[in-house]
Write a protein that holds these residues in place. Structure first.
Motif, PDB file in Angstrom:
ATOM      1  N   PRO A 178      -7.071  51.390 -18.234  1.00  0.00           N
ATOM      2  CA  PRO A 178      -6.268  52.354 -17.458  1.00  0.00           C
ATOM      3  C   PRO A 178      -4.932  52.179 -16.773  1.00  0.00           C
ATOM      4  CG  PRO A 178      -8.175  51.782 -16.052  1.00  0.00           C
ATOM      5  CD  PRO A 178      -8.198  50.998 -17.139  1.00  0.00           C
ATOM      6  N   VAL A 179      -4.172  53.147 -17.314  1.00  0.00           N
ATOM      7  CA  VAL A 179      -2.602  52.699 -16.529  1.00  0.00           C
ATOM      8  C   VAL A 179      -2.134  53.848 -15.723  1.00  0.00           C
ATOM      9  CG1 VAL A 179      -2.121  51.636 -18.750  1.00  0.00           C
ATOM     10  CG2 VAL A 179      -1.853  54.000 -18.723  1.00  0.00           C
ATOM     11  N   LEU A 180      -3.032  54.900 -15.385  1.00  0.00           N
ATOM     12  CA  LEU A 180      -2.518  56.101 -14.620  1.00  0.00           C
ATOM     13  C   LEU A 180      -3.555  56.389 -13.437  1.00  0.00           C
ATOM     14  CD1 LEU A 180      -1.426  58.629 -17.130  1.00  0.00           C
ATOM     15  CD2 LEU A 180       0.022  57.023 -15.933  1.00  0.00           C
ATOM     16  N   VAL A 181      -3.125  56.610 -12.110  1.00  0.00           N
ATOM     17  CA  VAL A 181      -4.017  57.219 -11.288  1.00  0.00           C
ATOM     18  C   VAL A 181      -3.493  58.744 -11.146  1.00  0.00           C
ATOM     19  CG1 VAL A 181      -4.212  57.399  -8.786  1.00  0.00           C
ATOM     20  CG2 VAL A 181      -3.793  55.188  -9.714  1.00  0.00           C
ATOM     21  N   THR A 182      -4.435  59.565 -11.131  1.00  0.00           N
ATOM     22  CA  THR A 182      -4.454  61.080 -10.996  1.00  0.00           C
ATOM     23  C   THR A 182      -4.470  61.480  -9.653  1.00  0.00           C
ATOM     24  OG1 THR A 182      -5.056  61.384 -13.277  1.00  0.00           O
ATOM     25  CG2 THR A 182      -5.021  63.091 -11.993  1.00  0.00           C
ATOM     26  N   VAL A 183      -3.948  62.353  -8.978  1.00  0.00           N
ATOM     27  CA  VAL A 183      -3.928  63.006  -7.737  1.00  0.00           C
ATOM     28  C   VAL A 183      -3.993  64.540  -7.740  1.00  0.00           C
ATOM     29  CG1 VAL A 183      -2.691  63.199  -5.412  1.00  0.00           C
ATOM     30  CG2 VAL A 183      -2.500  61.018  -6.770  1.00  0.00           C
ATOM     31  N   GLU A 184      -4.986  65.101  -7.507  1.00  0.00           N
ATOM     32  CA  GLU A 184      -5.434  66.391  -7.485  1.00  0.00           C
ATOM     33  C   GLU A 184      -5.313  67.103  -5.792  1.00  0.00           C
ATOM     34  OE1 GLU A 184      -8.972  68.648  -8.951  1.00  0.00           O
ATOM     35  OE2 GLU A 184      -8.204  67.460 -10.565  1.00  0.00           O
ATOM     36  N   LEU A 185      -4.623  67.955  -5.766  1.00  0.00           N
ATOM     37  CA  LEU A 185      -4.458  69.075  -4.634  1.00  0.00           C
ATOM     38  C   LEU A 185      -5.231  70.253  -4.738  1.00  0.00           C
ATOM     39  CD1 LEU A 185      -1.662  67.286  -4.831  1.00  0.00           C
ATOM     40  CD2 LEU A 185      -2.024  67.762  -2.452  1.00  0.00           C
ATOM     41  N   GLU A 193      -5.391  77.803  -5.447  1.00  0.00           N
ATOM     42  CA  GLU A 193      -4.771  76.912  -6.402  1.00  0.00           C
ATOM     43  C   GLU A 193      -4.802  75.652  -6.493  1.00  0.00           C
ATOM     44  OE1 GLU A 193      -0.106  76.762  -7.391  1.00  0.00           O
ATOM     45  OE2 GLU A 193      -0.530  77.395  -5.610  1.00  0.00           O
ATOM     46  N   THR A 194      -4.837  74.728  -7.530  1.00  0.00           N
ATOM     47  CA  THR A 194      -4.986  73.268  -7.826  1.00  0.00           C
ATOM     48  C   THR A 194      -3.653  72.842  -8.228  1.00  0.00           C
ATOM     49  OG1 THR A 194      -7.139  73.533  -7.763  1.00  0.00           O
ATOM     50  CG2 THR A 194      -6.428  71.462  -8.834  1.00  0.00           C
ATOM     51  N   GLU A 195      -2.923  71.657  -7.757  1.00  0.00           N
ATOM     52  CA  GLU A 195      -2.017  71.036  -8.249  1.00  0.00           C
ATOM     53  C   GLU A 195      -2.509  69.795  -8.812  1.00  0.00           C
ATOM     54  OE1 GLU A 195       1.536  71.760  -8.759  1.00  0.00           O
ATOM     55  OE2 GLU A 195       1.313  73.790  -7.996  1.00  0.00           O
ATOM     56  N   GLN A 196      -1.777  69.131  -9.794  1.00  0.00           N
ATOM     57  CA  GLN A 196      -2.166  67.797 -10.265  1.00  0.00           C
ATOM     58  C   GLN A 196      -1.008  67.086 -10.623  1.00  0.00           C
ATOM     59  OE1 GLN A 196      -5.058  67.831 -13.523  1.00  0.00           O
ATOM     60  NE2 GLN A 196      -5.699  65.547 -13.234  1.00  0.00           N
ATOM     61  N   PHE A 197      -0.988  65.739 -10.358  1.00  0.00           N
ATOM     62  CA  PHE A 197       0.137  64.806 -11.032  1.00  0.00           C
ATOM     63  C   PHE A 197      -0.529  63.517 -10.958  1.00  0.00           C
ATOM     64  CE2 PHE A 197       0.668  64.098  -6.284  1.00  0.00           C
ATOM     65  CZ  PHE A 197       1.141  62.650  -6.208  1.00  0.00           C
ATOM     66  N   THR A 198       0.176  62.777 -11.934  1.00  0.00           N
ATOM     67  CA  THR A 198      -0.169  61.375 -12.392  1.00  0.00           C
ATOM     68  C   THR A 198       0.980  60.266 -11.815  1.00  0.00           C
ATOM     69  OG1 THR A 198       0.368  61.508 -14.686  1.00  0.00           O
ATOM     70  CG2 THR A 198      -1.763  61.960 -14.127  1.00  0.00           C
ATOM     71  N   ARG A 199       0.820  59.242 -11.717  1.00  0.00           N
ATOM     72  CA  ARG A 199       1.654  58.171 -11.680  1.00  0.00           C
ATOM     73  C   ARG A 199       1.093  56.942 -11.966  1.00  0.00           C
ATOM     74  NH1 ARG A 199       4.484  61.577 -11.163  1.00  0.00           N
ATOM     75  NH2 ARG A 199       5.784  62.046  -9.408  1.00  0.00           N
ATOM     76  N   SER A 200       1.959  56.065 -12.549  1.00  0.00           N
ATOM     77  CA  SER A 200       1.314  54.865 -13.053  1.00  0.00           C
ATOM     78  C   SER A 200       0.846  54.017 -12.024  1.00  0.00           C
ATOM     79  CB  SER A 200       2.489  53.958 -13.722  1.00  0.00           C
ATOM     80  OG  SER A 200       3.264  53.349 -12.914  1.00  0.00           O
ATOM     81  N   CYS A 201      -0.335  53.206 -12.458  1.00  0.00           N
ATOM     82  CA  CYS A 201      -0.993  52.461 -11.426  1.00  0.00           C
ATOM     83  C   CYS A 201      -0.028  51.523 -10.644  1.00  0.00           C
ATOM     84  CB  CYS A 201      -1.832  51.542 -12.086  1.00  0.00           C
ATOM     85  SG  CYS A 201      -3.242  52.651 -13.019  1.00  0.00           S
ATOM     86  N   ASP A 202       1.195  50.921 -11.309  1.00  0.00           N
ATOM     87  CA  ASP A 202       2.037  50.120 -10.709  1.00  0.00           C
ATOM     88  C   ASP A 202       2.987  51.053  -9.666  1.00  0.00           C
ATOM     89  OD1 ASP A 202       1.431  47.942 -12.127  1.00  0.00           O
ATOM     90  OD2 ASP A 202       2.622  48.436 -13.658  1.00  0.00           O
TER      91      ASP A 202
END
Length: 147
Positions: free
Chosen positions: A30-37, A76-85
């Motif tokens: 895996p290379v990403l972390v996902t954040v969901e609100l 409502e739901t929002e989501q974004f991803t960032r690299s694990c680094d």
């Protein structure tokens, strides 16, 4: 021999393009972390979130780093991803329920890579309240990644 390597490279790229991130995760991890609100409340919620690329950053310094702001409507739901680094520590500094005359708020502690979540996980922040609007809260759920 060069032709064989060229064909192998082209086929590999085509497979990665066709399968997408799942193939990248399978090959490299895996290379990403996902954040969901998720706003499960009956009112809009304003969210101020911070994250950083250092997992040992003190909480008071985290609020001086990468900031994201969200205005979530009810349901409502929002989501974004960032690299694990790039995302090794994360917290909600302030989530405020937008109710005229009341406006309770909530926050979370710092979640840290290796202790609270891992690369590939999805961090879900859910905003909700009970019958009394002053019992507004943020629930944190970490869903493990597929790999």
């Amino acid at each position: 021999m060069k032709r064989l390597w060229a064909v192998a490279a082209v086929v590999s790229v085509m497979v990665l393009i066709g399968v997408g991130c799942d193939a990248i995760n399978f090959v490299f991890g895996p290379v990403l972390v996902t954040v969901e609100l998720v706003n499960n409340s009956d009112f809009p919620v304003e969210v101020r979130l911070f994250y950083d690329d250092e997992d040992d950053i003190p909480e008071f310094l985290l609020t001086e780093t990468n900031e994201r702001n969200f205005d979530l409507e009810p349901g409502e739901t929002e989501q974004f991803t960032r690299s694990c680094d790039d995302l090794r520590a994360i917290m909600i500094d302030k989530a405020e329920l937008q109710v005229i005359g009341v406006s309770p708020d909530a926050d979370t502690g710092v979640l840290r890579d290796g202790d609270d979540f891992e690369c590939g996980d999805t961090i879900v922040f859910t905003f909700d309240h009970g019958p009394l609007l002053i019992d507004f809260d943020v629930d944190v759920d970490v869903r493990p990644g597929a790999f």
